[in-house]
Design an enzyme around this catalytic site. Sequence first.
Site, PDB file in Angstrom:
ATOM      1  N   ASP A  69       8.050 -18.237  35.585  1.00  0.00           N
ATOM      2  CA  ASP A  69       8.329 -16.908  36.098  1.00  0.00           C
ATOM      3  C   ASP A  69       9.050 -16.056  35.061  1.00  0.00           C
ATOM      4  O   ASP A  69      10.120 -16.431  34.583  1.00  0.00           O
ATOM      5  CB  ASP A  69       9.198 -17.066  37.361  1.00  0.00           C
ATOM      6  CG  ASP A  69       9.529 -15.740  37.965  1.00  0.00           C
ATOM      7  OD1 ASP A  69      10.653 -15.583  38.439  1.00  0.00           O
ATOM      8  OD2 ASP A  69       8.663 -14.856  37.952  1.00  0.00           O
ATOM      9  N   THR A 102       6.283 -10.144  37.119  1.00  0.00           N
ATOM     10  CA  THR A 102       7.401  -9.963  36.190  1.00  0.00           C
ATOM     11  C   THR A 102       6.988 -10.268  34.758  1.00  0.00           C
ATOM     12  O   THR A 102       7.510  -9.674  33.821  1.00  0.00           O
ATOM     13  CB  THR A 102       8.560 -10.875  36.579  1.00  0.00           C
ATOM     14  OG1 THR A 102       8.053 -12.196  36.739  1.00  0.00           O
ATOM     15  CG2 THR A 102       9.178 -10.423  37.870  1.00  0.00           C
ATOM     16  N   THR A 103       6.070 -11.232  34.588  1.00  0.00           N
ATOM     17  CA  THR A 103       5.619 -11.504  33.216  1.00  0.00           C
ATOM     18  C   THR A 103       4.705 -10.407  32.734  1.00  0.00           C
ATOM     19  O   THR A 103       4.816  -9.909  31.613  1.00  0.00           O
ATOM     20  CB  THR A 103       4.852 -12.842  33.191  1.00  0.00           C
ATOM     21  OG1 THR A 103       5.564 -13.800  33.931  1.00  0.00           O
ATOM     22  CG2 THR A 103       4.659 -13.305  31.783  1.00  0.00           C
ATOM     23  N   ASP A 400       7.944 -15.841  45.046  1.00  0.00           N
ATOM     24  CA  ASP A 400       6.953 -14.870  44.571  1.00  0.00           C
ATOM     25  C   ASP A 400       5.856 -14.660  45.597  1.00  0.00           C
ATOM     26  O   ASP A 400       5.452 -13.522  45.875  1.00  0.00           O
ATOM     27  CB  ASP A 400       6.305 -15.390  43.272  1.00  0.00           C
ATOM     28  CG  ASP A 400       7.201 -15.126  42.069  1.00  0.00           C
ATOM     29  OD1 ASP A 400       6.813 -15.512  40.962  1.00  0.00           O
ATOM     30  OD2 ASP A 400       8.264 -14.523  42.255  1.00  0.00           O
TER      31      ASP A 400
END
Lengths: 459, 527
Positions: A69, A102-103, A400
């Site tokens: 993550d 998020t990445t 997530d």
Amino acid sequence: MALAFDEFGRPFIILKEQEQKTRLRGLDAQKTNIAAGKAVARILRTSLGPKGMDKMLQSPDGEVTITNDGATILEQMDVDNQIAKLMVELSRSQDYEIGDGTTGVVVMAGALLEQAEKLLDRGIHPIRIAEGYELASRIAFEHLERIAQKFEFGLSNTESLVQTCMTTLSSKIVNRCKRDLAEIAVQAVLAVADLERRDVNLDLIKVEGKVGGKLEDTELIYGITLDKDMSHPQMPKRIEDAKIAILTCPFEPPKPKTKHKVDIDTVEKFQTLRVQEQKYFDDMVQKCKDVGATLVICQWGFDDEANHLLMHRNLPAVRWVGGVELELIAIATGGRIVPRFQELTPEKLGKAGLVREKSFGTTKDRMLYIEHCANSRAVTVFIRGGNKMMIEETKRSIHDALCVARNLIRNNSIVYGGGSAEISCSIAVEAAADRYPGVEQVRSLSLHPPMFIFVNHCH
Amino acid sequence: MAIDRIFKDEASEEKGERARMASFIGAMAIADLVKTTLGPKGMDKILQSTGRGREVTVTNDGATILKSLHIDNPAAKVLVDISKVQDDEVGDGTTSVVVLAGELLREAEKLVNAKIHPMTIISGYRMAAECARDVLLQRVVDNKEDAEKFKSDLMKIARTTLSSKILSQDKEHFAQLAVDAVMRLKGSTNLESIQIIKKPGGSLKDSFLDEGFILDKKIGIGQPKRIENAKILVANTAMDTDKVKIYGARVRVDSMSKVAEIEGAEKEKMREKVQKIIAHGINCFINRQLIYNFPEELFADAGILAIEHADFEGIERLGLVTGGEIASTFDNPESVKLGYCKLIEEIMIGEDKLIHFSGCELGQACTIVLRGASHHVLDEAERSLHDALCVLSQTVNDSRVLLGGGWPEMVMAKEVDELARKTPGKKSHAIEAFSRALVAIPTTIADNAGLDSAELVAKLRAEHHKEGCTAGIDVISGSVGDMAELGISEAFKVKQAVLLSATEAAEMILRVDEIITCAPRRREDRM
């Protein structure tokens, strides 16, 4: 520069202590910033996509975290450079708002910066580049809205929700069981969703992990699990149709909140005090029994005598339950949290279909399961796994997936993944570039993220 | 132009090849460390602590060895964790799981050097693990129906577990002990009810299982040393000073005589309490907390045996053994459930006096008394026995049993090999590697026994091509033997847990392509 001359020709200093500060200006400064941003994006690049790899992070205390993550990696990374810190914030805010991606957001920011560097080299002014980006992003946004599709879902038709969650989970280590975990996440969210207001309160979903068992043993419990056991070893371990009294007062003689001293000066007073003490415990337990409670959950502790009385009168009890869990229990069972014994009434009791104590493995680890609650709006996802790091990563992945499901409930339009949305936007922006003068160079920005997913796959 | 470091000083980052190599090396180092303890001819390790006292531990148990090490390498920490979890979950197989994970990574390294992507390796390993598990499920034997056969299964499993530990010289004796103890538990996995008492002196053979319950305490002075038909009250209450529980209370008087009066009142209070206790009609009183001299005297006068400071776990066990309720209030003598046992007496073991309860009603708890030459021997014996008890209690619940001695590994390896042949693509390399890693366990057992492992394993593999083969490695005769005849069995749960945990750990480490280490927190050197 730092030195100026006044009207008489005497020098005076504008900036103090010139030696201790360094100063980069102009193109140099921008290049350095971009390089820092690119460095951060480069680190995260290899985690993107279903074949993305994880990163192992060792904290200052020696704790090891293995994760995919983006937000977690950046948080644990302990960066010093200011621009890198900006990227960390970016990822964190994406995590708070949306929960997933998020990445991807950091990789895209890095790609934009890379392209901007090339434009800077050609002498284009940064403000123009920024304006161009703004325009391009607006065009891309509109295009996204156009290609997005609304889909219907309901309590019985959850397939599309599950598929979207599966996409999120496919890049994590838990992708072995992504179907099961996605289903668990969707069911959990649907159980607590407020479908009229189209909102989901994720606080109602508790994610608990226990080492042991296998990943496949992860389950959704329509109720709460407590990492506690009954306060007396001889209390019954299974209660059906429990009526739960939820208390925040300890089973101890009352302590007035003002400072006080009780003086004993005669023998009679001593004896009266003794009798009083005993009566207190008796009263407390009797009150609980009178309102018909069959299980007592208390935030504080029990005096030994009270504990024994409880067991004697057949009233199982749990002590030292944390505040957050107490609230969840109250919500799930429909009970009210009672601060004083006097205020106990039958209406304030919570109801649960089944309360049982379960033990794990060969240690004395026991947990309480409160199931079939009256109001099933609080649920728990109970994660089992092979080792501690696995459980932590599974918790993050489920979080997530829960966020993705929540976003879909808020706004049920989807776009197709696998890079198709990015390429489509890129084409739209290129087309627009021809129409707007000065934006020509800004086209190829969107092509990069899908490129990385492709690169990660074929090695 | 200079690029500022994005990390703080002393934080380091390792990418790609170097990261992978660092993880592999760390993991393989750990696996090699515990490899030599595997199997019946495995050796023990001596661990010397760096704390004060320089305590020494001698052990064969993988989890214990790994828990005591200070490790820096993060991949090695993953392995230490799975060993610990295996210990908590099942109790045995802690060394096997680390060895298997290490082998899986060793094979994976070769594949990575051959330019196969780690993701391919991981999906290959997953398929192989599924296939291995399925084949184990097919070949498992379940003897739950037949009590006789089940008991002999348990004995075999106990013997196999103990054969690699220090108790292997007396494994018949201890296997019998362990099986008896576990059968008494009647299906609960709560091992707290089995108490293990260690008394140095004598030899391991002198250890015994006592059906009653032994408490490591002395009887109070002046009290009867032997009671028959005892009615026992188990309590958890303060018999020292009966403190006033109302917070903030204190005694404030203005003359000495008043002090004496209040003291007298306290004494009265204690006397009343003792009277109430006696009114229960008991002849034995066991308290978790202290009993002061005054109440002790009162009890002795009434002919009641009073025992103090039985620790918390002891009290729970006593409750289980005697069937009594643990009381803290004494106002309702009629409704309190008393414990009962036929005989309480003081016995001597070695040089110490202990209290022995026999003829208890619900015999769920029992005691094992270990005798041995020294503390180290006793500690290791306790650990080994604990492992055996854990495995047995798990097997009572999940009664599936497999043959041991490397048989399951060879069976799995054969099936996985077949799967590799049927799978197209690069995954088949990974599946083959999995099969090679599985064979490493019998190889290690043979190596530790000083046998020619290559020869033996090849023979074993040939045997396994026949239908219904039950061959494994017999280290005593140094050749391939029939496991069913020799009575070497293992619990299915242990093997399954080893397989799954090791695969998971290998996956986790393979997925890592970068290691970022934060600056170690600055702290004073604590020695």
